[in-house]
Design an enzyme around this catalytic site. Structure first.
Site, PDB file in Angstrom:
ATOM      1  N   TYR A  89       0.982   4.333  -2.773  1.00 16.34           N
ATOM      2  CA  TYR A  89       0.874   5.781  -2.544  1.00 16.34           C
ATOM      3  C   TYR A  89       2.081   6.487  -3.162  1.00 16.34           C
ATOM      4  O   TYR A  89       1.950   7.548  -3.755  1.00 16.34           O
ATOM      5  CB  TYR A  89       0.820   6.113  -1.045  1.00 16.34           C
ATOM      6  N   HIS A  99       0.853  -1.206   0.000  1.00 15.99           N
ATOM      7  CA  HIS A  99       0.000   0.000   0.000  1.00 15.99           C
ATOM      8  C   HIS A  99       0.884   1.250   0.000  1.00 15.99           C
ATOM      9  O   HIS A  99       0.649   2.204  -0.721  1.00 15.99           O
ATOM     10  CB  HIS A  99      -0.916   0.038   1.232  1.00 15.99           C
TER      11      HIS A  99
HETATM   12 FE   LIG Z   1      -2.741  -0.687   4.435  1.00 15.83          FE
END
Ligand SMILES: [Fe+2]
Ligand SMILES: [Fe+2]
Length: 207
Positions: free
Chosen positions: A56, A52
């Site tokens: 980003y 994740h």
């Molecule tokens: Fe996460």
């Protein structure tokens, strides 16, 4: 002219912090877990949080102009409200790292649950709102996949907390207090970074 807004930058910066802190914190929690099936779920969680974080980073590197990227990464340092918020969240975890008592383990585990179950979603909603108007739809696709993972993490902690409540010292008041504080901080931050400026989100709808 910047392509993004302070709301976009700030939300992205905060979400980056959340996944980054999970990547470093969950291993501490996992160290004391002996049930192999739970350890496996946590190992999967750690790997997803790292992914994740990388997602980003991908958004920041592709959407934000190069001269402003550091600003986004460092938003938590320059924005007073975000700084206090991040310090509070990290502080609950650090407490257990510095002083590994059963009481602090429970606090750390519960803080995890609040992060997974509460803190991400106003950020996600911001991006879903943009995408409902055909804006930044590529970013929203990434957030939908991250959102799916986060919900599986919530489910894991939903199962762990009742078990932990049987074993670790804690009080009902402490749990209510942690929940109330989490909601208060979430409203304050969202009001600050989103406010009433984004079509589809108001201070009231956040509350
Ligand atoms: Fe996460
Ligand atoms: Fe997560």
């Amino acid at each position: 002219m910047p392509l993004t807004t302070p709301t976009f930058d700030g939300t992205l910066s905060y979400l980056t912090f959340l996944d980054s802190v999970q990547t470093y914190n969950v291993p501490h929690i996992k160290n004391s877990v002996t049930a192999p099936e739970i350890a496996l779920c946590m190992a999967e969680q750690i790997s997803q949080e790292a992914m994740h974080h990388q997602s980003y980073q991908y958004i920041i590197e592709t959407v934000i102009q190069s001269d402003r990227r550091t600003q986004v990464y460092d938003f938590w340092r320059s924005d007073r409200i975000l700084k206090l918020r991040c310090k509070f969240i990290a502080g609950l975890y650090q407490k257990y790292v510095d002083n590994s008592t059963p009481e602090n383990y429970f606090v750390s585990l519960f803080a995890d649950y609040l992060l997974e179950g509460l803190y991400f979603y106003n950020g996600f909603i911001f991006f879903y709102n943009l995408s409902s108007r055909m804006l930044m739809s590529g970013s929203a696709d990434i957030f939908r996949m991250i959102n799916r993972d986060e919900l599986s993490h919530v489910r894991l902690y939903q199962k762990l907390i009742p078990e932990a409540m049987q074993i670790f010292p804690h009080s009902r008041e402490q749990i209510y207090e942690m929940f109330a504080l989490a909601v208060e901080h979430e409203c304050k931050w969202t009001e600050h970074i989103v406010g009433d400026d984004i079509l589809g989100i108001t201070a009231n709808s956040t509350k």
